[in-house]
Design an enzyme around this catalytic site. Sequence first.
Site, PDB file in Angstrom:
ATOM      1  CE  LYS A  19      76.809  69.604 134.249  1.00  0.00           C
ATOM      2  NZ  LYS A  19      77.717  68.621 134.825  1.00  0.00           N
ATOM      3  CE1 TYR A 151      67.609  75.606 151.129  1.00  0.00           C
ATOM      4  CE2 TYR A 151      66.278  73.940 152.244  1.00  0.00           C
ATOM      5  CZ  TYR A 151      66.901  74.420 151.099  1.00  0.00           C
ATOM      6  OH  TYR A 151      66.794  73.717 149.916  1.00  0.00           O
TER       7      TYR A 151
HETATM    8  N1  LIG Z   1      70.155  69.229 146.725  1.00  0.00           N
HETATM    9  C1  LIG Z   1      69.114  69.134 147.520  1.00  0.00           C
HETATM   10  O1  LIG Z   1      69.057  68.267 148.415  1.00  0.00           O
HETATM   11  C2  LIG Z   1      67.944  70.044 147.338  1.00  0.00           C
HETATM   12  C3  LIG Z   1      68.059  71.269 146.714  1.00  0.00           C
HETATM   13  N2  LIG Z   1      66.969  72.078 146.606  1.00  0.00           N
HETATM   14  C4  LIG Z   1      67.073  73.394 145.981  1.00  0.00           C
HETATM   15  O2  LIG Z   1      67.562  73.247 144.658  1.00  0.00           O
HETATM   16  C5  LIG Z   1      68.206  74.448 144.258  1.00  0.00           C
HETATM   17  C6  LIG Z   1      69.550  74.105 143.632  1.00  0.00           C
HETATM   18  O3  LIG Z   1      70.392  73.579 144.620  1.00  0.00           O
HETATM   19  P1  LIG Z   1      71.507  72.466 144.341  1.00  0.00           P
HETATM   20  O4  LIG Z   1      71.707  72.283 142.910  1.00  0.00           O
HETATM   21  O5  LIG Z   1      71.173  71.314 145.187  1.00  0.00           O
HETATM   22  O6  LIG Z   1      72.748  73.194 145.013  1.00  0.00           O
HETATM   23  P2  LIG Z   1      74.207  73.559 144.467  1.00  0.00           P
HETATM   24  O7  LIG Z   1      74.879  74.214 145.619  1.00  0.00           O
HETATM   25  O8  LIG Z   1      74.830  72.383 143.832  1.00  0.00           O
HETATM   26  O9  LIG Z   1      73.922  74.627 143.312  1.00  0.00           O
HETATM   27  C7  LIG Z   1      73.459  75.920 143.579  1.00  0.00           C
HETATM   28  C8  LIG Z   1      73.884  76.836 142.444  1.00  0.00           C
HETATM   29  O10 LIG Z   1      73.356  78.136 142.730  1.00  0.00           O
HETATM   30  C9  LIG Z   1      74.382  79.089 142.517  1.00  0.00           C
HETATM   31  N3  LIG Z   1      74.135  80.270 143.343  1.00  0.00           N
HETATM   32  C10 LIG Z   1      74.269  80.392 144.684  1.00  0.00           C
HETATM   33  N4  LIG Z   1      74.013  81.644 145.061  1.00  0.00           N
HETATM   34  C11 LIG Z   1      73.695  82.340 143.941  1.00  0.00           C
HETATM   35  C12 LIG Z   1      73.338  83.681 143.688  1.00  0.00           C
HETATM   36  N5  LIG Z   1      73.291  84.585 144.670  1.00  0.00           N
HETATM   37  N6  LIG Z   1      73.057  84.053 142.416  1.00  0.00           N
HETATM   38  C13 LIG Z   1      73.158  83.155 141.399  1.00  0.00           C
HETATM   39  N7  LIG Z   1      73.515  81.873 141.584  1.00  0.00           N
HETATM   40  C14 LIG Z   1      73.773  81.473 142.836  1.00  0.00           C
HETATM   41  C15 LIG Z   1      75.665  78.379 142.911  1.00  0.00           C
HETATM   42  O11 LIG Z   1      76.816  79.014 142.367  1.00  0.00           O
HETATM   43  C16 LIG Z   1      75.408  76.997 142.335  1.00  0.00           C
HETATM   44  O12 LIG Z   1      75.814  76.901 141.004  1.00  0.00           O
HETATM   45  C17 LIG Z   1      68.296  75.325 145.510  1.00  0.00           C
HETATM   46  O13 LIG Z   1      67.273  76.297 145.479  1.00  0.00           O
HETATM   47  C18 LIG Z   1      68.057  74.346 146.637  1.00  0.00           C
HETATM   48  O14 LIG Z   1      67.514  74.962 147.770  1.00  0.00           O
HETATM   49  C19 LIG Z   1      65.736  71.705 147.055  1.00  0.00           C
HETATM   50  C20 LIG Z   1      65.580  70.502 147.677  1.00  0.00           C
HETATM   51  C21 LIG Z   1      66.650  69.575 147.868  1.00  0.00           C
HETATM   52  C1  LIG Z   2      70.052  70.454 154.802  1.00  0.00           C
HETATM   53  C2  LIG Z   2      69.285  70.680 153.573  1.00  0.00           C
HETATM   54  C3  LIG Z   2      69.800  69.981 152.432  1.00  0.00           C
HETATM   55  C4  LIG Z   2      69.339  70.089 151.206  1.00  0.00           C
HETATM   56  C5  LIG Z   2      68.287  70.971 150.761  1.00  0.00           C
HETATM   57  C6  LIG Z   2      66.882  70.539 150.961  1.00  0.00           C
HETATM   58  O1  LIG Z   2      66.010  71.326 150.662  1.00  0.00           O
HETATM   59  C7  LIG Z   2      66.603  69.233 151.475  1.00  0.00           C
HETATM   60  C8  LIG Z   2      65.388  68.874 151.989  1.00  0.00           C
HETATM   61  C9  LIG Z   2      65.194  67.533 152.429  1.00  0.00           C
HETATM   62  C10 LIG Z   2      64.272  67.052 153.283  1.00  0.00           C
HETATM   63  C11 LIG Z   2      63.298  67.795 154.049  1.00  0.00           C
HETATM   64  C12 LIG Z   2      62.499  67.124 154.883  1.00  0.00           C
HETATM   65  C13 LIG Z   2      61.377  67.670 155.603  1.00  0.00           C
HETATM   66  C14 LIG Z   2      60.538  66.797 156.212  1.00  0.00           C
HETATM   67  C15 LIG Z   2      59.293  67.052 156.978  1.00  0.00           C
HETATM   68  O2  LIG Z   2      59.168  68.319 157.494  1.00  0.00           O
HETATM   69  C16 LIG Z   2      58.003  66.711 156.232  1.00  0.00           C
HETATM   70  O3  LIG Z   2      56.942  67.044 157.036  1.00  0.00           O
HETATM   71  C17 LIG Z   2      57.894  67.428 154.880  1.00  0.00           C
HETATM   72  C18 LIG Z   2      56.491  67.478 154.344  1.00  0.00           C
HETATM   73  C19 LIG Z   2      56.001  66.728 153.365  1.00  0.00           C
HETATM   74  C20 LIG Z   2      56.657  65.523 152.819  1.00  0.00           C
HETATM   75  C21 LIG Z   2      55.640  64.657 152.139  1.00  0.00           C
HETATM   76  C22 LIG Z   2      55.939  63.165 152.181  1.00  0.00           C
HETATM   77  O4  LIG Z   2      57.008  62.735 152.654  1.00  0.00           O
HETATM   78  O5  LIG Z   2      55.063  62.424 151.739  1.00  0.00           O
END
Ligand SMILES: NC(=O)C1=CN([C@@H]2O[C@H](COP(=O)(O)OP(=O)(O)OC[C@H]3O[C@@H](n4cnc5c(N)ncnc54)[C@H](O)[C@@H]3O)[C@@H](O)[C@H]2O)C=CC1
Ligand SMILES: CC/C=C\CC(=O)/C=C/C=C\C=C\C=C\[C@@H](O)[C@@H](O)C/C=C\CCC(=O)O
Length: 259
Positions: A19, A151
Amino acid sequence: MALEGKVAVVTGAAQGLGKGFSEILLKNGAKVALLDVAEVAGKSLKESLDEQYGPDRTLFIPCDVQSQQQFKAAIQKTVETFGQLDIFCNNAGIINEVDWEKAVSVNLMGVVRGTYLALEHMNKLSGGQGGVIVNIASIAGLGPLLSVPVYTATKHGVVGFTRAMADASKESGYGIRFNLICPTFVQTDILNALQSPAILGQFSNLEDSTKKLMEQHGILDVSQVTEAFLQLVLDETKDGAALMVLSKGSQYSTFPSII
Ligand SMILES: NC(=O)C1=CN([C@@H]2O[C@H](COP(=O)(O)OP(=O)(O)OC[C@H]3O[C@@H](n4cnc5c(N)ncnc54)[C@H](O)[C@@H]3O)[C@@H](O)[C@H]2O)C=CC1
Ligand SMILES: CC/C=C\CC(=O)/C=C/C=C\C=C\C=C\[C@@H](O)[C@@H](O)C/C=C\CCC(=O)O
């Protein structure tokens, strides 16, 4: 790349980061096709965006990125409605360590599928105008996140795939830049997975370790990630780049060089 008149597709656009990406593209002049499986949330978002930007700037198209047929039709409808395709954001993603095949299907296969379908319209070698594809990985695509191994694997896959596509595009002349966003924790609904044994399964015991990691890393607002996304869309010098979005700010990841 100036965004006035450009056309974008964002998957998983109904809430959270998708969004946010859609809104920043709209603010900067683009038209956006919002794709999501969540029909109620998607339609409601379109209604509120219509009030702000007018009904002709967005489309909501129900679409599961796991379905070749739905995804292909959604992109076709976007191009028929808006006349072109310039920006593609593979954002849809889930956490599911129990139904881990679904996580692979959505997070990795969905990104490959979306990329190949987008190429059919964007690739200069097949009559497209080029553009930019931004894939949403995670810092869990650069290093391990212990409570979600599958994941983590899917996000590493997205990083590798996107970097290889950037090289393929440069070498072959697709005219498309490929970039990655790798955020740390962001305040969206996906974080609820961490409290769900039905989603974490055999890794539920690691909830406290993940919470500790979350305290160390901090939790970003969606707006911090959308700014980084806009940078990668606009900056024509960025190709094959992975922009980490961390509490301390954004920085480009470096990778071992290939000999
Ligand atoms: N929120 C976080 O901490 C992080 C999120 N991400 C990535 O960001 C992206 C977005 O995630 P968020 O907005 O955080 O999660 P969210 O759960 O709020 O949003 C995900 C959206 O994807 C849609 N979705 C799920 N399965 C689907 C499918 N099969 N086809 C089409 N749409 C689908 C859902 O309906 C939802 O609207 C993901 O790829 C996630 O892995 C990456 C790093 C950190
Ligand atoms: C449970 C997952 C929830 C949300 C989705 C998501 O993708 C969240 C990720 C959040 C943190 C991941 C942390 C990973 C940490 C370590 O493995 C680090 O080694 C990552 C490598 C580089 C980071 C570089 C830096 O901190 O400078």
